[in-house]
Design an enzyme around this catalytic site. Structure first.
Site, PDB file in Angstrom:
ATOM      1  NE  ARG A 177      11.704  26.170 -13.663  1.00  0.00           N
ATOM      2  CZ  ARG A 177      12.422  25.430 -12.819  1.00  0.00           C
ATOM      3  NH1 ARG A 177      12.783  25.903 -11.651  1.00  0.00           N
ATOM      4  NH2 ARG A 177      12.766  24.197 -13.151  1.00  0.00           N
TER       5      ARG A 177
ATOM      6  CE1 TYR B 162      11.229  29.679 -19.251  1.00  0.00           C
ATOM      7  CE2 TYR B 162      12.928  28.225 -18.384  1.00  0.00           C
ATOM      8  CZ  TYR B 162      11.641  28.712 -18.352  1.00  0.00           C
ATOM      9  OH  TYR B 162      10.752  28.244 -17.422  1.00  0.00           O
TER      10      TYR B 162
ATOM     11  CE  LYS C 211      20.231  25.907 -10.949  1.00  0.00           C
ATOM     12  NZ  LYS C 211      19.067  25.221 -11.377  1.00  0.00           N
TER      13      LYS C 211
ATOM     14  CG  HIS D 299      21.048  21.845  -8.268  1.00  0.00           C
ATOM     15  ND1 HIS D 299      20.446  20.918  -9.095  1.00  0.00           N
ATOM     16  CD2 HIS D 299      20.253  22.925  -8.286  1.00  0.00           C
ATOM     17  CE1 HIS D 299      19.328  21.436  -9.587  1.00  0.00           C
ATOM     18  NE2 HIS D 299      19.179  22.644  -9.110  1.00  0.00           N
TER      19      HIS D 299
ATOM     20  CG  ASP E 109      18.029  26.133  -7.731  1.00  0.00           C
ATOM     21  OD1 ASP E 109      17.597  24.966  -7.857  1.00  0.00           O
ATOM     22  OD2 ASP E 109      18.613  26.736  -8.644  1.00  0.00           O
TER      23      ASP E 109
ATOM     24  NE  ARG F 121      18.563  23.672 -15.853  1.00  0.00           N
ATOM     25  CZ  ARG F 121      18.787  22.370 -15.996  1.00  0.00           C
ATOM     26  NH1 ARG F 121      19.791  21.941 -16.753  1.00  0.00           N
ATOM     27  NH2 ARG F 121      18.038  21.485 -15.374  1.00  0.00           N
TER      28      ARG F 121
ATOM     29  CB  SER G 273      16.106  20.392 -12.545  1.00  0.00           C
ATOM     30  OG  SER G 273      17.413  20.910 -12.565  1.00  0.00           O
ATOM     31  CB  ALA G 274      11.384  19.656 -11.862  1.00  0.00           C
ATOM     32  CB  CYS G 275      13.670  16.163  -7.887  1.00  0.00           C
ATOM     33  SG  CYS G 275      13.772  15.345  -9.478  1.00  0.00           S
TER      34      CYS G 275
HETATM   35  P1  GTP Z   1      14.404  23.303  -9.712  1.00  0.00           P
HETATM   36  O1  GTP Z   1      13.905  24.693  -9.434  1.00  0.00           O
HETATM   37  O2  GTP Z   1      14.148  22.851 -11.114  1.00  0.00           O
HETATM   38  O3  GTP Z   1      15.824  23.085  -9.330  1.00  0.00           O
HETATM   39  O4  GTP Z   1      13.473  22.287  -8.895  1.00  0.00           O
HETATM   40  P2  GTP Z   1      13.085  21.975  -7.383  1.00  0.00           P
HETATM   41  O5  GTP Z   1      13.924  20.823  -6.913  1.00  0.00           O
HETATM   42  O6  GTP Z   1      13.049  23.200  -6.535  1.00  0.00           O
HETATM   43  O7  GTP Z   1      11.622  21.393  -7.579  1.00  0.00           O
HETATM   44  P3  GTP Z   1      10.223  21.725  -6.902  1.00  0.00           P
HETATM   45  O8  GTP Z   1      10.257  21.822  -5.403  1.00  0.00           O
HETATM   46  O9  GTP Z   1       9.648  22.880  -7.600  1.00  0.00           O
HETATM   47  O10 GTP Z   1       9.418  20.383  -7.269  1.00  0.00           O
HETATM   48  C1  GTP Z   1       8.796  20.209  -8.449  1.00  0.00           C
HETATM   49  C2  GTP Z   1       8.002  18.939  -8.570  1.00  0.00           C
HETATM   50  O11 GTP Z   1       8.207  17.993  -7.530  1.00  0.00           O
HETATM   51  C3  GTP Z   1       6.520  19.252  -8.577  1.00  0.00           C
HETATM   52  O12 GTP Z   1       5.922  18.463  -9.563  1.00  0.00           O
HETATM   53  C4  GTP Z   1       6.086  18.833  -7.190  1.00  0.00           C
HETATM   54  O13 GTP Z   1       4.737  18.577  -7.143  1.00  0.00           O
HETATM   55  C5  GTP Z   1       6.953  17.617  -6.943  1.00  0.00           C
HETATM   56  N1  GTP Z   1       7.187  17.331  -5.508  1.00  0.00           N
HETATM   57  C6  GTP Z   1       7.801  18.140  -4.613  1.00  0.00           C
HETATM   58  N2  GTP Z   1       7.849  17.560  -3.388  1.00  0.00           N
HETATM   59  C7  GTP Z   1       7.248  16.348  -3.514  1.00  0.00           C
HETATM   60  C8  GTP Z   1       7.003  15.265  -2.603  1.00  0.00           C
HETATM   61  O14 GTP Z   1       7.348  15.301  -1.425  1.00  0.00           O
HETATM   62  N3  GTP Z   1       6.368  14.174  -3.116  1.00  0.00           N
HETATM   63  C9  GTP Z   1       5.991  14.090  -4.422  1.00  0.00           C
HETATM   64  N4  GTP Z   1       5.375  12.984  -4.842  1.00  0.00           N
HETATM   65  N5  GTP Z   1       6.201  15.097  -5.305  1.00  0.00           N
HETATM   66  C10 GTP Z   1       6.827  16.202  -4.868  1.00  0.00           C
HETATM   67  C1  SPV Z   2      16.802  24.001 -12.667  1.00  0.00           C
HETATM   68  O1  SPV Z   2      16.533  23.604 -13.818  1.00  0.00           O
HETATM   69  O2  SPV Z   2      17.433  23.297 -11.851  1.00  0.00           O
HETATM   70  C2  SPV Z   2      16.335  25.339 -12.220  1.00  0.00           C
HETATM   71  C3  SPV Z   2      15.746  26.232 -13.214  1.00  0.00           C
HETATM   72  O3  SPV Z   2      16.480  25.662 -11.052  1.00  0.00           O
HETATM   73  S1  SPV Z   2      16.931  27.021 -14.220  1.00  0.00           S
HETATM   74  O4  SPV Z   2      17.240  28.328 -13.624  1.00  0.00           O
HETATM   75  O5  SPV Z   2      16.305  27.221 -15.541  1.00  0.00           O
HETATM   76  O6  SPV Z   2      18.118  26.243 -14.310  1.00  0.00           O
HETATM   77 MN    MN Z   3      17.662  24.135  -9.889  1.00  0.00          MN
END
Ligand code: GTP
Ligand code: SPV
Ligand code: MN
Length: 592
Positions: free
Chosen positions: A377, A207, A216, A236, A285, A79, A258-260
């Site tokens: 992804r 993307y 989003k 979110h 999400d 994004r 995101s990615a947490c």
């Molecule tokens: P978006 O799709 O971007 O909104 O992200 P999301 O919140 O769904 O993220 P996702 O579950 O894919 O997590 C991505 C990252 O978090 C990866 O690097 C995982 O390995 C890490 N992760 C997820 N859960 C844990 C956890 O409980 N502990 C740790 N240390 N890392 C975690």
């Molecule tokens: C995020 O970035 O929080 C996502 C992926 O879930 S995207 O659809 O690219 O926003």
């Molecule tokens: Mn997201």
């Protein structure tokens, strides 16, 4: 290429829909217009075309049935928050956390870019629904796009096709989304939202969140605006159900940036100690929540699939995700193995000797560069998820007992903490901080405030959004209890203190027990925390000192935290609700 079947003929009599599509076609000037009906036959045909055009690479059909790899342009991999605009009549409505353009300027600028941009291309008309078909809480959208990749992704991520037009009937109440990949030039890339018009114009990116407009753009940015107007919330958040051994269900919604960890938490498999417990996924999400007639807060997942982060996904971290992507999956920017399989950093097993990296270049084991892009992804249908809740298509959704906010914080924030009450919980959400990730273009690993994990997704003034959260309490007689978690705190060795993933079940159980008032806690100056014995740690192979460190509260660190929140509130300005500033002052004065 396969012959064009079905087609140019509109799949609806709705004059508003036909008129708008014709008007946008006159602007984009595509060679062909194609109305997506959502059928299996259409999927097969468009996939064949995408393969012929080199947009999709077929994977080994034995290992990955029905699955394909897509490589996006290397400058178009996440994004783009700096190119994302909220186009309200005044700058004030968009607030200090959004980029703003006036609707006149934005339409003017983008009209020039869209003019003739689809020449030589097909304009696909994608009718779709966010939310269960037929639900009073769902929303209909139409996306026009020149990208067959977008069509195939929208088909997984939304309820797409003729069914959406049938649901719309003769109504004019639909989101108008115009998208063109253009020449993927970052200098000519704009993701513009027009909340007052229920419209989105996106140019220059193919993307994820930039291009799949139901996600989003509609479900969060436009959704949050509509939510305030109509008395509901677009968040979110993942939604999960926890079933105890007696078959009782409790539903939880959780906002992590995101990615947490949302996808991971939503698909959690409890550790052995929790025999008989199950976690069911509603969504990973986005949550749309509204007050129910019974006084509780009810949530639906507007999506139909998962657009999940690939790196780190493995049978040891998230087996349900691995099963979900075992067939009919689209992979974007992952690496390719010699035998037509996919690979990314953190996948189980040995690192292959040789790969083709996410840009299509040869890659050798030991190379300092990542083989898969950090924001690579997968797109997969939710029906593939072995832990899918049976209530996922329920038009009323599920009642929420607890709301969790969590960020990526190496320091300060303890493993888990319960708020004193709703407004303190809103304060916890509003002041959420997190280290930045690869999900958005820009520097990774810097702490920034990401209120309710909505910083990039709130379609109006952040201060008013917080007020909306505070106001919701009046419409919900039995509000969910609010918690804060942090799976990412690090020890002096730089390693995560808490094992995370499946072990998060231990924290989740305390949260649910707290929501039902069946377990103890200790009152601290900052919130309620578990005391020794409250979180079940049996069978967990981790030194007790590390748990102590993960759960510790350092008053000095918190004083600094609350002061930094003070400067954040200054940035948001006079629209910060008085309640939240008073919460801050109260906590700070307790610490003195
Ligand atoms: P978006 O799709 O971007 O909104 O992200 P999301 O919140 O769904 O993220 P996702 O579950 O894919 O997590 C991505 C990252 O978090 C990866 O690097 C995982 O390995 C890490 N992760 C997820 N859960 C844990 C956890 O409980 N502990 C740790 N240390 N890392 C975690
Ligand atoms: C995020 O970035 O929080 C996502 C992926 O879930 S995207 O659809 O690219 O926003
Ligand atoms: Mn997201």
């Amino acid at each position: 290429m396969a012959a064009q079947q079905s087609s140019g003929a509109p799949l609806t009599d709705n004059p508003e829909v036909k008129g708008w599509v014709a008007e946008m076609a006159a602007l984009g000037k595509p060679d062909r217009i194609y109305w997506c009906d959502g059928s299996e036959e259409e999927k097969r045909r468009l996939t064949e075309q995408a393969v012929a055009a080199g947009v999709l690479i077929p994977l080994n059909p034995q290992k990955h049935p029905g699955s394909y790899l897509h490589r996006s342009h290397p400058n178009d991999v996440a994004r783009v928050e700096h190119l994302t605009f909220i186009c309200t009549p005044s700058r004030e409505e968009a607030g200090p956390t959004n980029n703003w353009m006036s609707p006149e300027d934005a339409y003017g600028k983008l009209r020039k870019l869209f003019d003739g941009s689809m020449r030589g291309r097909t304009m696909y008309v994608i009718p779709y629904v966010m939310g269960p078909l037929g639900s009073a809480h769902s929303k209909v959208g139409l996306q026009l796009t020149d990208s067959v990749y977008v069509v195939l992704n929208m088909r997984v991520m939304t309820r797409m096709g003729k069914a959406a037009l049938d649901m719309l009937g003769g109504s004019n109440d639909f989101n108008r989304g115009l998208h063109c990949t253009g020449d993927v030039n970052p200098e000519r890339r704009y993701i513009c939202h027009f909340p007052q018009d229920n419209a989105i114009w996106s140019f220059g990116s193919g993307y994820g969140g930039n291009a799949l407009l139901g996600k989003k753009c509609l479900s969060l940015r436009i959704g949050s605006y509509l939510g305030r107007k109509e008395g509901w919330m677009a968040e979110h958040m993942l939604i999960l159900g926890v079933e105890d051994p007696a078959g009782r269900m409790a539903y939880v919604a959780a906002a992590f940036p995101s990615a947490c960890g949302k996808t991971n938490f939503a698909m959690l498999i409890p550790p052995k100690r929790f025999a008989g417990w199950r976690v069911w996924t509603i969504g990973d999400d986005i949550a749309w929540m509204r007050p129910g007639k019974d006084g509780r807060l009810w949530a639906i997942n507007p999506e139909n699939g998962y657009f999940g982060v690939a790196p780190g996904t493995s049978f040891s971290s998230n087996p349900n995700a691995m099963k979900t992507i075992s067939r009919d999956a689209l992979f974007t920017n992952v690496a390719l193995t010699k035998d037509g399989s996919v690979w990314w950093e953190g996948l189980d097993g040995e690192v292959p000797e040789e790969l083709t990296d996410w840009q299509g270049r040869p890659w050798k084991k030991g190379s300092p560069e990542k083989a898969a892009h950090p924001n690579s992804r997968f797109t997969a249908p939710m029906q593939n998820n072995p832990a899918l809740s049976k209530y996922v298509d329920d038009p009323e959704g599920v009642p929420i007992s607890a709301i969790i906010f969590g960020g990526r914080r190496s320091t300060t924030v303890p493993l888990v903490m319960q708020s004193f009450n709703w407004s303190h919980g809103v304060f916890m959400g509003a002041t959420l901080g997190s280290e930045t990730t690869a999900a958005a273009a820009g520097k990774v690993g810097v702490v920034r405030r990401d209120p309710m994990a909505m910083l990039p997704f709130c379609g109006y003034h952040m201060g008013e959004y917080w007020q909306h959260w505070l106001d919701m309490q009046r419409d919900v007689q039995y509000p969910p209890k609010i918690f804060q978690v942090n799976w990412f705190r690090k020890g002096k060795d730089g390693k995560f203190l808490w094992p995370g993933y499946g072990e998060n079940m231990r924290v989740l159980k305390w949260i649910i027990d707290r929501a039902y008032g069946t377990v103890g806690a200790q009152e601290t100056l900052l919130g309620w925390v578990p005391r020794e014995g409250h979180i079940d740690l049996s069978g967990l192979d981790i030194a007790p000192e590390r748990v102590d460190e993960a759960t510790a509260i350092d008053e000095g660190e918190w004083k600094a935290e609350l002061e930094s929140v003070g400067s954040f509130f200054k940035e948001i300005g006079p629209k910060v609700p008085m309640t939240l500033e008073l919460e801050r002052q109260l906590l700070l004065s307790n610490l003195r």
